[in-house]
Design a protein around this motif. Structure first.
Motif, PDB file in Angstrom:
ATOM      1  N   UNK A 224      45.338  -5.183  14.649  1.00 62.77           N
ATOM      2  CA  UNK A 224      44.475  -6.303  13.798  1.00 62.77           C
ATOM      3  C   UNK A 224      42.909  -5.775  13.949  1.00 62.77           C
ATOM      4  N   UNK A 225      42.221  -5.655  12.617  1.00 59.36           N
ATOM      5  CA  UNK A 225      40.933  -5.343  12.751  1.00 59.36           C
ATOM      6  C   UNK A 225      40.105  -6.391  12.595  1.00 59.36           C
ATOM      7  N   UNK A 226      40.470  -7.609  12.162  1.00 60.33           N
ATOM      8  CA  UNK A 226      39.683  -8.812  12.287  1.00 60.33           C
ATOM      9  C   UNK A 226      39.261  -9.265  13.743  1.00 60.33           C
ATOM     10  N   UNK A 227      38.230 -10.124  13.858  1.00 62.67           N
ATOM     11  CA  UNK A 227      37.954 -10.771  15.258  1.00 62.67           C
ATOM     12  C   UNK A 227      39.348 -12.026  15.381  1.00 62.67           C
ATOM     13  N   UNK A 228      39.336 -12.006  16.690  1.00 61.28           N
ATOM     14  CA  UNK A 228      40.440 -12.810  17.037  1.00 61.28           C
ATOM     15  C   UNK A 228      40.084 -13.844  18.310  1.00 61.28           C
ATOM     16  N   UNK A 229      40.475 -15.119  18.012  1.00 62.78           N
ATOM     17  CA  UNK A 229      40.087 -16.270  18.885  1.00 62.78           C
ATOM     18  C   UNK A 229      41.718 -16.789  19.614  1.00 62.78           C
ATOM     19  N   UNK A 230      41.679 -16.862  20.749  1.00 62.89           N
ATOM     20  CA  UNK A 230      43.052 -17.686  21.032  1.00 62.89           C
ATOM     21  C   UNK A 230      42.694 -18.710  21.843  1.00 62.89           C
ATOM     22  N   UNK A 231      43.190 -19.831  21.347  1.00 64.21           N
ATOM     23  CA  UNK A 231      43.106 -21.177  22.160  1.00 64.21           C
ATOM     24  C   UNK A 231      44.152 -21.149  22.876  1.00 64.21           C
ATOM     25  N   UNK A 232      44.294 -21.325  24.213  1.00 67.64           N
ATOM     26  CA  UNK A 232      45.270 -21.350  25.194  1.00 67.64           C
ATOM     27  C   UNK A 232      45.131 -22.526  26.127  1.00 67.64           C
ATOM     28  N   UNK A 233      46.342 -23.324  26.074  1.00 69.48           N
ATOM     29  CA  UNK A 233      46.584 -24.131  26.889  1.00 69.48           C
ATOM     30  C   UNK A 233      47.291 -23.771  28.435  1.00 69.48           C
ATOM     31  N   UNK A 234      46.623 -23.683  29.238  1.00 67.37           N
ATOM     32  CA  UNK A 234      46.899 -23.144  30.638  1.00 67.37           C
ATOM     33  C   UNK A 234      48.307 -23.728  31.045  1.00 67.37           C
ATOM     34  N   UNK A 235      48.536 -25.017  30.717  1.00 61.55           N
ATOM     35  CA  UNK A 235      49.991 -25.584  30.924  1.00 61.55           C
ATOM     36  C   UNK A 235      50.989 -25.345  29.876  1.00 61.55           C
ATOM     37  N   UNK A 236      50.890 -24.477  28.968  1.00 62.61           N
ATOM     38  CA  UNK A 236      51.659 -24.409  27.929  1.00 62.61           C
ATOM     39  C   UNK A 236      52.943 -23.407  28.298  1.00 62.61           C
ATOM     40  N   UNK A 237      54.183 -24.004  27.926  1.00 64.31           N
ATOM     41  CA  UNK A 237      55.500 -23.523  27.900  1.00 64.31           C
ATOM     42  C   UNK A 237      55.819 -22.382  26.921  1.00 64.31           C
ATOM     43  N   UNK A 238      55.025 -22.073  25.780  1.00 62.02           N
ATOM     44  CA  UNK A 238      55.060 -21.423  24.951  1.00 62.02           C
ATOM     45  C   UNK A 238      54.083 -20.236  24.932  1.00 62.02           C
ATOM     46  N   UNK A 239      52.886 -20.386  25.521  1.00 64.45           N
ATOM     47  CA  UNK A 239      52.066 -19.252  25.620  1.00 64.45           C
ATOM     48  C   UNK A 239      51.657 -19.147  27.240  1.00 64.45           C
ATOM     49  N   UNK A 240      52.513 -18.189  27.962  1.00 67.95           N
ATOM     50  CA  UNK A 240      52.555 -18.033  29.233  1.00 67.95           C
ATOM     51  C   UNK A 240      51.160 -17.198  29.522  1.00 67.95           C
ATOM     52  N   UNK A 241      50.651 -17.195  30.973  1.00 64.69           N
ATOM     53  CA  UNK A 241      49.584 -16.412  31.516  1.00 64.69           C
ATOM     54  C   UNK A 241      49.732 -15.020  31.304  1.00 64.69           C
TER      55      UNK A 241
END
Length: 282
Positions: A224-241
């Protein structure tokens, strides 16, 4: 800022989208999660509309968009990527910012690194990474309620179901829960109330095979060449630490907003909207 309802036909399928802001302003395209619709972005879009033209489509089989004739071809990952690409082409979007929640972000990662490379100038990924290999529990949870959607006698009963099922997201006011319900419901021919998606969307996406391997997905993430911003819910069961750590290891310049909630953050409060606005303006 006033929202308008617009329609465009992509590959023979009529898509509904919400449009906010001045048509002459820079464009932000917002793509929703698996069983949701573009109205989920109302809080974010209303705040961005002073500076941007914000376009929030309903993917096929959701919201007010047309349902697919054949779910095995119309609701697959490749078909959805083609829909997003076709939407951007139909509206002559040569350069734009992209915000995706869950499924929408997964589509965005792939497209911004391939067919939309050079056209997506900023990418916001709301609570998902390039791969789902560590998200089996979350996928099972989502599959369990998507394959058994509620059928309610009243709208308030459906609202109660939404409050319970989406309790993993950040808190909402009573008014926000009511809006969430009213913008994602339909009344069936028998008069009962249910969710506003084609129930056939589930299997092709949750258990169907994608044409992008995990190795290729990571390669695209790194490219990816564009800037990327990730919103992460720390209790998420889809996006893990562990996935977030690998995302940062492979692409250290990625910005991450950590939140004390689960999947997905609602993008409905100032603590989430303000950082996204700052990122998009960069």
């Amino acid at each position: 800022m006033t929202r308008t309802d617009e329609f465009v036909t992509v590959d023979g399928t009529e898509l509904h989208y919400s449009a906010w802001g001045d048509p002459d302003d820079p464009v932000v395209v917002c793509v929703h999660g698996l069983s949701r619709n573009g109205r989920d972005f109302d809080p974010l879009a209303s705040e961005l509309a002073d500076d941007y033209r914000v376009l929030c489509p309903d993917m096929p089989g959701r919201g007010l968009s047309e349902w697919a004739d054949d779910p095995d071809t119309g609701y697959t990952w490749p078909a959805l990527r083609d829909t997003v690409l076709g939407f951007c082409d139909a509206l002559d979007l040569d350069e734009f910012r992209y915000v995706g929640t869950s499924m929408g972000a997964l589509l965005g990662i792939t497209l911004a690194s391939t067919a939309l490379d050079g056209r997506v100038t900023h990418l916001v990924c709301n609570d998902i990474g390039p791969v789902l290999t560590q998200a089996d529990d979350g996928v099972d949870r989502i599959e369990s309620y998507l394959t058994n959607p509620p059928v309610c006698e009243t709208v308030t009963d459906l609202e109660d179901w939404y409050r319970e099922t989406y309790a993993t997201s950040n808190e909402k006011t009573d008014a926000q829960w009511r809006r969430f319900t009213l913008t994602s419901m339909r009344r069936r021919d028998d008069g009962l109330v249910t969710r506003d998606y084609d129930e056939r969307i589930v299997t092709p996406l949750l258990r169907g095979e994608d044409d992008v391997s995990d190795a290729e997905a990571w390669r695209r993430w790194e490219s990816l060449e564009c800037p990327v911003f990730v919103v992460w819910g720390r209790e998420s069961d889809i996006l893990h630490e562990a996935t977030v750590e690998e995302m940062l290891e492979r692409r250290p310049e990625t910005e991450v907003l950590e939140l004390d909630c689960g999947h997905p953050p609602g993008l409905n409060v100032a603590a989430q909207i303000a950082p996204i606005r700052r990122f998009l303006a960069g």
